[in-house]
Design an enzyme around this catalytic site. Structure first.
Site, PDB file in Angstrom:
ATOM      1  N   GLY A  50      59.035  94.866 -29.470  1.00 12.38           N
ATOM      2  CA  GLY A  50      58.502  93.650 -28.891  1.00 12.38           C
ATOM      3  C   GLY A  50      56.987  93.683 -28.796  1.00 12.38           C
ATOM      4  N   SER A  51      56.451  93.094 -27.743  1.00 11.38           N
ATOM      5  CA  SER A  51      55.006  92.892 -27.624  1.00 11.38           C
ATOM      6  C   SER A  51      54.198  94.181 -27.517  1.00 11.38           C
ATOM      7  CB  SER A  51      54.697  92.007 -26.417  1.00 11.38           C
ATOM      8  OG  SER A  51      55.208  90.708 -26.615  1.00 11.38           O
ATOM      9  N   ALA A  52      54.839  95.300 -27.158  1.00 10.29           N
ATOM     10  CA  ALA A  52      54.120  96.571 -27.123  1.00 10.29           C
ATOM     11  C   ALA A  52      53.558  96.918 -28.499  1.00 10.29           C
ATOM     12  CB  ALA A  52      55.044  97.680 -26.634  1.00 10.29           C
ATOM     13  N   PHE A  53      54.168  96.356 -29.542  1.00 16.75           N
ATOM     14  CA  PHE A  53      53.762  96.637 -30.919  1.00 16.75           C
ATOM     15  C   PHE A  53      52.478  95.900 -31.298  1.00 16.75           C
ATOM     16  CE2 PHE A  53      54.615  96.761 -35.606  1.00 16.75           C
ATOM     17  CZ  PHE A  53      54.892  98.125 -35.706  1.00 16.75           C
ATOM     18  N   LYS A  54      52.046  94.962 -30.453  1.00 17.13           N
ATOM     19  CA  LYS A  54      50.847  94.169 -30.763  1.00 17.13           C
ATOM     20  C   LYS A  54      49.582  95.009 -30.802  1.00 17.13           C
ATOM     21  CE  LYS A  54      52.901  89.943 -28.948  1.00 17.13           C
ATOM     22  NZ  LYS A  54      53.036  88.996 -27.809  1.00 17.13           N
TER      23      LYS A  54
END
Length: 574
Positions: free
Chosen positions: A288-292
């Site tokens: 999810g957004s941690a990958f941003k």
């Protein structure tokens, strides 16, 4: 006539005796020449006992030399069925079944074998051994062996693993380093008396070679802190599973690694194999957004954008090919810094479109995703990332925000450490030293640089953005009074069996490092299927906060104590 008959009878008797004597002589010669070795072996077996001598398995220590495993003596029960009377066997079956909780059929089968030595029960409790000794049943005996014990029970269970009945490693470090821990077996041929009891007199003896000791990078105190907080979140949020990793971002040293559910290492046989699994290195999930952090780092490193450049976030809905992408809250114009702080999917996708699939994929791989990092534990998986030629038209709106990619908690910890340490991907490791019982170091691990990923400047800029994500953005629940932290939330929908994204199954995560200006720890928290709350900022961020505050204080205190001790030692020396 009478005398003649008498002489014939004497001659006949003499001939019978003579023939008998000749037969006996031939029989003795046959035995001496052709059967002597066989009969000597039988006699030897009756008066000697071959015993394997088990070595003491090496001890596993944490980084402060606190033992995580112990060996203690235990009695193993054997029988000599060939020397037991029928009534002794029956009494043994009746009495031992109750003491050892073994079935009558099992004991009867063992005692019916025509053997001089057979195991009945290995490494039994002192109470059981004492109860059996009181029975004084002929043909039963004990041999002293060593039994593996785990003094901290649940602590670091999936890391340490366990050894089986024969002291052979079956899981975790116990399995991975079994050839060092096990040592070498010895053996002895002991004499026995007429009643087949072993005498403490040996004919031949080869002493066993004890196993080597292992020193881990794990700190028992930090491990306890991490497990305590992870356990709270796991229970409060009724999760299916959870993982946490605490890492030194500059070296790759694992300071703590834990999973839920867990198990007591001393009772490993009573739990399912699913609980043995080290989820932190072998479970795949979409981040999810941690990958941003990957997309953001790529954009700054490639100089495609600056922190203050503005991006229109389409008020919460944006079409990518045939798919409508949404934000968790509608946004208009946001600076690039705010896009990451507020975790805008649309803003991040627009930045990824500027970069293109090839550059996004390049940095995904540079950060260590899609390949094994080489940690010294069994079971690590490589994760999953498709090459751009296999991307669909919607992939550019999925991969940059942590969809269509599979990662492990360990990969997230290593990737975030790239930002914390100034741009370097370090190989994570958990084994510090292998040493003999005499203290001689056989192997010593050292930090290993896999590659340079981004520049020091880019790492510093991303660090400031992630600090803002904690102070002003979605990671507010990770804030710690007294020092700043940098981090990123992640909330990812799980895939259903039909390939569609679930609307009620999520993975909540938080990745962060502290203190932001001079990081000493990177922490990754992942919680699988929490409910009713499922956002990473609500479920995982508080775990990070609670662990970080205690760990940073502990490390500073430990450093101060070590410095004082070194100072005092130097004064004494001079």
């Amino acid at each position: 006539m009478y005398i003649s008959n008498y002489r014939r009878k004497c001659k006949a008797v003499f001939l019978v005796f003579l023939l008998s004597l000749i037969l006996c002589i031939f029989r003795l010669l046959y035995i001496q020449i052709f059967r002597s070795n066989y009969l000597a072996d039988i006699a030897k077996k009756q008066h000697t006992l071959f015993v394997e001598l088990e070595p003491f398995r090496g001890v596993i220590y944490d980084c402060n030399f606190k033992p995580q495993t112990l060996n203690f003596p235990a009695d193993s029960l054997y029988a000599s069925p060939n020397m037991m009377k029928a009534q002794d066997k029956e009494e043994a079956i009746i009495q031992l079944s109750g003491i050892l909780n073994l079935s009558n059929d099992y004991l009867r089968n063992r005692l019916s074998r025509k053997k001089a030595f057979i195991w009945l029960a290995r490494k039994i409790s002192p109470e059981q051994a004492q109860a059996i000794k009181k029975l004084k049943i002929e043909g039963l005996g004990f041999l002293r062996e060593s039994k593996r014990s785990y003094p901290n029970a649940y602590l670091a269970s999936q890391i340490i693993g366990f050894a089986g009945l024969d002291n052979t490693g079956l899981e975790g470090i116990e399995l991975y380093l079994d050839k060092y821990l096990r040592g070498g077996e010895g053996w002895g041929i002991f004499l026995r008396d007429a009643r087949q009891k072993r005498l403490d007199i040996y004919e031949k003896l080869v002493l066993p070679k004890d196993g080597m000791d292992i020193v881990l990078t794990i700190d028992q105190v930090i491990q306890y802190i991490a497990e305590r907080e992870l356990d709270k979140a796991f229970k409060i949020h009724h999760a299916r599973g959870a993982s946490i990793i605490v890492m030194d971002p500059h070296t790759g040293r694992i300071l703590a690694m834990a999973n839920r559910p867990t198990y007591d290492l001393n009772e490993y046989k009573t739990v399912s194999k699913d609980q043995w699994r080290n989820r932190a290195i072998c479970d795949l999930f979409e981040p999810g957004s941690a990958f941003k952090i990957v997309t953001a780092s790529a954009a700054l490193e490639e100089k495609r954008i600056t922190e203050e450049d503005k991006i229109f976030c389409e008020n919460g809905a944006y079409r990518v090919a045939n798919h409508i992408l949404h934000d968790h809250a509608p946004h208009g114009w946001l600076t690039f810094r705010e896009v990451i702080e507020e975790s805008s999917n649309i803003g991040t996708t627009k930045v990824a479109q500027m970069l293109g699939p090839q550059i996004v994929y390049k940095y995904v791989r540079l950060f260590g995703f899609g390949s094994k990092l080489g940690i010294d534990l069994p079971g690590e998986i490589s994760g999953m990332i498709k090459e751009p030629r296999f991307w669909s038209k919607t992939s550019i709106g999925a991969v940059p925000i942590g969809q269509e990619v599979g990662v492990t908690a360990l990969q997230l910890a290593s990737a975030l450490s790239v930002i914390a340490n100034g741009g370097q991907l370090m190989r994570p490791y958990i084994i510090s030293e292998i040493r003999t019982k005499q203290g001689e170091v056989i192997k010593r691990a050292s930090p290993f640089l896999i590659r340079k990923v981004i520049s020091l400047e880019t790492a510093a800029r991303i660090s400031k953005i992630l600090t803002g994500a904690v102070e002003e953005g979605t990671g507010r629940m990770a804030r710690i009074p007294g020092f700043t932290c940098a981090g990123k939330t992640g909330t990812a929908q799980k895939l259903e069996a039909n390939g569609a994204y679930s609307h009620n199954k999520f993975v909540a995560s938080f990745i962060g490092f502290a203190p932001a200006e001079d990081p000493v720890v990177t922490i990754v928290v992942s919680v699988d299927e929490p409910h009713p709350y499922y956002f990473g900022g609500v479920v995982a961020a508080p775990v990070f906060r609670n662990v970080a505050v205690d760990v940073v204080r502990y490390l500073k205190t430990k450093q101060a104590v070590d410095s004082q001790m070194n100072s005092n030692a130097n004064k004494r020396y001079h």
